[in-house]
Design a protein around this motif. Sequence first.
Motif, PDB file in Angstrom:
ATOM      1  N   SER A  46       0.864  -1.181   0.000  1.00 30.43           N
ATOM      2  CA  SER A  46       0.000   0.000   0.000  1.00 30.43           C
ATOM      3  C   SER A  46       0.900   1.230   0.000  1.00 30.43           C
ATOM      4  CB  SER A  46      -0.898  -0.003   1.235  1.00 30.43           C
ATOM      5  OG  SER A  46      -0.108   0.195   2.401  1.00 30.43           O
ATOM      6  N   SER A  48       0.925   3.678   2.124  1.00 24.39           N
ATOM      7  CA  SER A  48       1.450   3.968   3.463  1.00 24.39           C
ATOM      8  C   SER A  48       2.612   3.044   3.805  1.00 24.39           C
ATOM      9  CB  SER A  48       0.353   3.890   4.521  1.00 24.39           C
ATOM     10  OG  SER A  48      -0.212   2.599   4.564  1.00 24.39           O
ATOM     11  N   PHE A  51       5.815   4.149   2.084  1.00 21.61           N
ATOM     12  CA  PHE A  51       6.524   5.218   2.797  1.00 21.61           C
ATOM     13  C   PHE A  51       7.316   4.651   3.979  1.00 21.61           C
ATOM     14  CE2 PHE A  51       3.200   8.068   0.858  1.00 21.61           C
ATOM     15  CZ  PHE A  51       4.070   8.716   0.005  1.00 21.61           C
ATOM     16  N   TYR A  52       6.753   3.652   4.667  1.00 13.84           N
ATOM     17  CA  TYR A  52       7.495   3.002   5.757  1.00 13.84           C
ATOM     18  C   TYR A  52       8.721   2.275   5.213  1.00 13.84           C
ATOM     19  CZ  TYR A  52       3.633   3.779   9.048  1.00 13.84           C
ATOM     20  OH  TYR A  52       2.685   4.336   9.848  1.00 13.84           O
TER      21      TYR A  52
END
Length: 100
Positions: A46, A48, A51-52
């Motif tokens: 995903s 998000s 980004f992690y």
Amino acid sequence: MLEDQFCERLAQLRLKKGVSARDMSLTLGQSESYINRIESKKMLPSMSVFFYICDYLGITPKDFFDLNDLPDLEESAAFKKLQSLDDEKRKHIIAVIYDL
């Protein structure tokens, strides 16, 4: 095609950091096979989680997609093979390379 590049880039950056797919997955709070499934082109993260992943690798999303930093496929395959060798064989190959 772009998905293939994403998966290859993730593997390249993970190997450059020197961590296993399992350790990276667990550190990101995912199942132990999460990164492996991405690298084997079975799924994509995903936004998000992407980004992690970038944060974990210590890079920006822009850096992730910097295709000028990609090694050619032959070098990448050779590096993966080198990583799979036992310590004695790997040291021998490295010694040969430094002797060239």
